[in-house]
Design an enzyme around this catalytic site. Structure first.
Site, mmCIF file in Angstrom:
data_model
loop_
_atom_site.group_PDB
_atom_site.id
_atom_site.type_symbol
_atom_site.label_atom_id
_atom_site.label_comp_id
_atom_site.label_asym_id
_atom_site.label_seq_id
_atom_site.Cartn_x
_atom_site.Cartn_y
_atom_site.Cartn_z
ATOM 1 N N ASP A 69 -5.882 10.684 -4.178
ATOM 2 C CA ASP A 69 -4.772 10.353 -3.021
ATOM 3 C C ASP A 69 -4.434 11.559 -2.680
ATOM 4 O O ASP A 69 -4.131 12.622 -3.364
ATOM 5 C CB ASP A 69 -4.033 9.228 -3.466
ATOM 6 C CG ASP A 69 -3.360 8.656 -2.352
ATOM 7 O OD1 ASP A 69 -3.778 7.131 -2.282
ATOM 8 O OD2 ASP A 69 -2.869 9.227 -1.523
ATOM 9 N N VAL B 100 -9.865 13.545 0.745
ATOM 10 C CA VAL B 100 -11.074 13.053 0.887
ATOM 11 C C VAL B 100 -11.909 13.638 1.800
ATOM 12 O O VAL B 100 -13.261 13.500 1.820
ATOM 13 C CB VAL B 100 -11.153 11.369 0.884
ATOM 14 C CG1 VAL B 100 -10.601 10.640 -0.232
ATOM 15 C CG2 VAL B 100 -10.690 10.825 2.357
ATOM 16 N N TYR C 274 -10.754 4.495 14.766
ATOM 17 C CA TYR C 274 -10.636 3.736 13.688
ATOM 18 C C TYR C 274 -11.851 2.851 13.467
ATOM 19 O O TYR C 274 -12.593 2.676 12.565
ATOM 20 C CB TYR C 274 -9.199 2.858 13.665
ATOM 21 C CG TYR C 274 -9.225 2.310 12.304
ATOM 22 C CD1 TYR C 274 -8.830 2.660 11.270
ATOM 23 C CD2 TYR C 274 -9.502 0.722 12.578
ATOM 24 C CE1 TYR C 274 -8.695 1.868 9.925
ATOM 25 C CE2 TYR C 274 -9.238 -0.311 11.178
ATOM 26 C CZ TYR C 274 -8.887 0.500 9.983
ATOM 27 O OH TYR C 274 -8.814 -0.167 8.836
ATOM 28 N N LYS D 62 -15.114 2.599 10.858
ATOM 29 C CA LYS D 62 -15.373 1.357 10.254
ATOM 30 C C LYS D 62 -16.801 0.788 10.279
ATOM 31 O O LYS D 62 -17.173 0.431 9.405
ATOM 32 C CB LYS D 62 -14.202 0.476 10.303
ATOM 33 C CG LYS D 62 -12.970 1.018 9.849
ATOM 34 C CD LYS D 62 -12.801 1.466 8.367
ATOM 35 C CE LYS D 62 -11.452 1.563 7.789
ATOM 36 N NZ LYS D 62 -11.546 1.867 6.386
HETATM 37 P P1 NAD Z 1 -2.282 2.400 2.977
HETATM 38 O O1 NAD Z 1 -1.873 3.245 3.988
HETATM 39 O O2 NAD Z 1 -1.294 1.455 2.557
HETATM 40 O O3 NAD Z 1 -2.772 3.144 1.903
HETATM 41 C C1 NAD Z 1 -3.776 4.153 2.096
HETATM 42 C C2 NAD Z 1 -3.875 5.104 1.035
HETATM 43 O O4 NAD Z 1 -4.991 6.297 1.272
HETATM 44 C C3 NAD Z 1 -2.457 5.974 0.967
HETATM 45 O O5 NAD Z 1 -1.861 5.946 -0.593
HETATM 46 C C4 NAD Z 1 -2.835 7.253 1.547
HETATM 47 O O6 NAD Z 1 -1.976 8.136 0.852
HETATM 48 C C5 NAD Z 1 -4.142 7.552 1.144
HETATM 49 N N1 NAD Z 1 -4.982 8.483 1.958
HETATM 50 C C6 NAD Z 1 -4.788 8.558 3.108
HETATM 51 N N2 NAD Z 1 -5.621 9.648 3.655
HETATM 52 C C7 NAD Z 1 -5.863 10.310 2.467
HETATM 53 C C8 NAD Z 1 -6.978 11.279 2.558
HETATM 54 N N3 NAD Z 1 -7.191 11.990 3.580
HETATM 55 N N4 NAD Z 1 -7.139 11.468 1.300
HETATM 56 C C9 NAD Z 1 -6.984 10.660 0.085
HETATM 57 N N5 NAD Z 1 -6.032 9.787 0.360
HETATM 58 C C10 NAD Z 1 -5.736 9.477 1.548
HETATM 59 O O7 NAD Z 1 -3.572 1.535 3.640
HETATM 60 P P2 NAD Z 1 -4.202 0.095 3.357
HETATM 61 O O8 NAD Z 1 -3.716 -0.794 4.271
HETATM 62 O O9 NAD Z 1 -3.974 -0.272 1.670
HETATM 63 O O10 NAD Z 1 -5.592 0.405 3.376
HETATM 64 C C11 NAD Z 1 -6.616 0.742 2.476
HETATM 65 C C12 NAD Z 1 -8.102 0.614 3.258
HETATM 66 O O11 NAD Z 1 -8.143 -0.449 3.759
HETATM 67 C C13 NAD Z 1 -8.109 1.939 4.275
HETATM 68 O O12 NAD Z 1 -9.349 2.388 4.486
HETATM 69 C C14 NAD Z 1 -7.899 0.589 5.576
HETATM 70 O O13 NAD Z 1 -8.360 1.098 6.754
HETATM 71 C C15 NAD Z 1 -8.574 -0.569 5.139
HETATM 72 N N6 NAD Z 1 -8.139 -1.632 5.827
HETATM 73 C C16 NAD Z 1 -6.590 -1.947 5.612
HETATM 74 C C17 NAD Z 1 -6.285 -3.288 6.728
HETATM 75 C C18 NAD Z 1 -4.963 -3.466 6.601
HETATM 76 O O14 NAD Z 1 -4.530 -4.222 7.534
HETATM 77 N N7 NAD Z 1 -3.956 -2.938 5.788
HETATM 78 C C19 NAD Z 1 -7.449 -4.168 7.084
HETATM 79 C C20 NAD Z 1 -8.621 -3.581 7.112
HETATM 80 C C21 NAD Z 1 -9.202 -2.369 6.223
#
Ligand code: NAD
Length: 239
Positions: free
Chosen positions: A29, A54, A146, A150
Site C-alpha cells: 500500500d 502498484v 474507472y 475495471k
Molecule cells: P479505499 O480507498 O478505502 O482503500 C484502497 C486502498 O488502496 C488504500 O489503502 C490506498 O492507500 C491503496 N492504494 C491506492 N492507490 C494505491 C497505489 N497506487 N499503490 C498501492 N496502494 C494504493 O478503497 P476500497 O473501497 O476499499 O476499494 C478497494 C478496491 O475495491 C478498489 O479497487 C475499488 O475500486 C474496489 N471497489 C470498491 C467499491 C466501493 O464501493 N468501495 C466498489 C467496487 C469496487
C-alpha cells in the site's frame, strides 16, 4: 498472500479474513500511516506491510522479492488497490485517465507478471482481482476511466485463467457494488442514498461481504472455479 491496497477498506477486511483462515498476509500500500495501523490491528505475527505504489514496475518487483525472501512462496495474490475519481466524462483529462488506468489496471498486470513465475514453479496459485459492478455496466456516478479500468481487469483475469490453468493457478474476479469503505465515505450522501435505493437487499455492501467472497475463491472449495466473475452486489445488477 499479498493483498494490494490492504491497509484500508475492502483490502483490510480481506487481510483480516485471510488471517482468520490461517494465512499470513503482506499488505502492499502507499499509505504509510494506514499500513502501520493495519499491522497493529492484524498483529505483526500475521501481517507485514510493504510501502509501494502498484503502478511502478520497480516497486512491484521489489515488493514481490521481499515477500519471497520472508515467506519463501506466494500462494494468493489479491489485486485490490484502486482509486475511484467521481469525474464526469468531459472533466477527465489525459493525465486523469493515465493515473486511474495505471493504478487500477496496470498495477494488477504488474503484480500478476511478478508473481506468476513463482506460482508456476509451485504449481499452485490463486489470483483474485477486485473489479466492480462499474466494470460491467459503467456505474452510476464513477468516472469512465474507472469503469474502463475495471472492465479491463475482468478481461485480464480471464486471459490469466486460460493461460495458467495448466499450472494449477486459478484467477477470478469479484465485482462489488458500492461498499462502505474510506473510499465511499468521501462521496456525497445523496449518491449513497440513490445507490442504496437500487439494491434489492436494501443496503450497501460491507467490506466483510467482499472479504467472504475472496476467502471462498482462495479456499479449496473453489479449486474448480477459474475465470469466474463473482458479483457481490445485493442484487443491484443481475446478469
Ligand atoms: P479505499 O480507498 O478505502 O482503500 C484502497 C486502498 O488502496 C488504500 O489503502 C490506498 O492507500 C491503496 N492504494 C491506492 N492507490 C494505491 C497505489 N497506487 N499503490 C498501492 N496502494 C494504493 O478503497 P476500497 O473501497 O476499499 O476499494 C478497494 C478496491 O475495491 C478498489 O479497487 C475499488 O475500486 C474496489 N471497489 C470498491 C467499491 C466501493 O464501493 N468501495 C466498489 C467496487 C469496487
Amino acid at each position: 498472500g499479498i493483498v494490494t491496497g490492504g491497509a484500508k477498506g475492502i483490502g483490510l477486511a480481506i487481510c483480516k479474513r485471510f488471517i482468520e483462515e490461517g494465512a499470513k498476509v503482506v499488505i502492499v500500500d502507499i499509505d504509510q500511516s494506514a499500513c502501520a495501523k493495519a499491522v497493529e490491528i492484524l498483529g505483526s505475527e500475521n501481517a507485514m506491510a510493504i510501502l509501494a505504489d502498484v503502478s511502478s514496475y520497480n516497486s512491484v518487483e521489489e515488493a514481490v522479492r521481499r515477500t519471497i525472501e520472508c515467506f519463501g512462496k506466494i500462494e494468493i495474490l489479491v489485486n485490490n488497490a484502486g482509486i475511484c475519481p467521481l469525474q464526469p466524462f468531459e472533466e477527465i483529462s489525459e493525465l486523469d485517465w493515465d493515473k486511474v488506468l495505471n493504478i487500477n489496471l496496470k498495477g494488477a498486470f504488474l503484480f500478476c507478471k511478478a508473481v506468476l513465475p513463482y506460482m508456476k514453479n509451485q504449481n499452485y496459485g490463486r489470483i483474485i482481482n477486485i473489479s466492480s459492478v462499474a466494470g460491467k455496466m459503467g456505474g452510476l456516478f464513477v468516472g469512465a476511466h474507472y469503469a474502463a479500468s475495471k472492465a479491463g481487469l475482468i478481461a485480464l483475469t480471464m486471459c490469466i485463467a486460460r493461460q495458467y490453468a495448466r499450472f494449477g493457478i486459478t484467477a477470478n474476479v469479484i465485482c462489488p457494488a458500492t461498499t462502505l469503505t474510506p473510499m465511499t465515505a468521501e462521496w456525497p450522501a445523496k449518491f449513497l442514498e440513490e445507490l442504496q435505493k437500487q439494491i434489492p437487499l436494501g443496503r450497501l455492501a460491507y467490506p466483510e461481504d467482499v472479504a467472504a467472497a475472496a476467502a471462498f475463491l482462495a479456499s479449496d472449495d473453489a479449486a474448480f472455479i477459474t475465470g469466474e466473475v463473482l458479483d457481490v452486489n445485493g442484487g443491484f445488477l443481475m446478469d
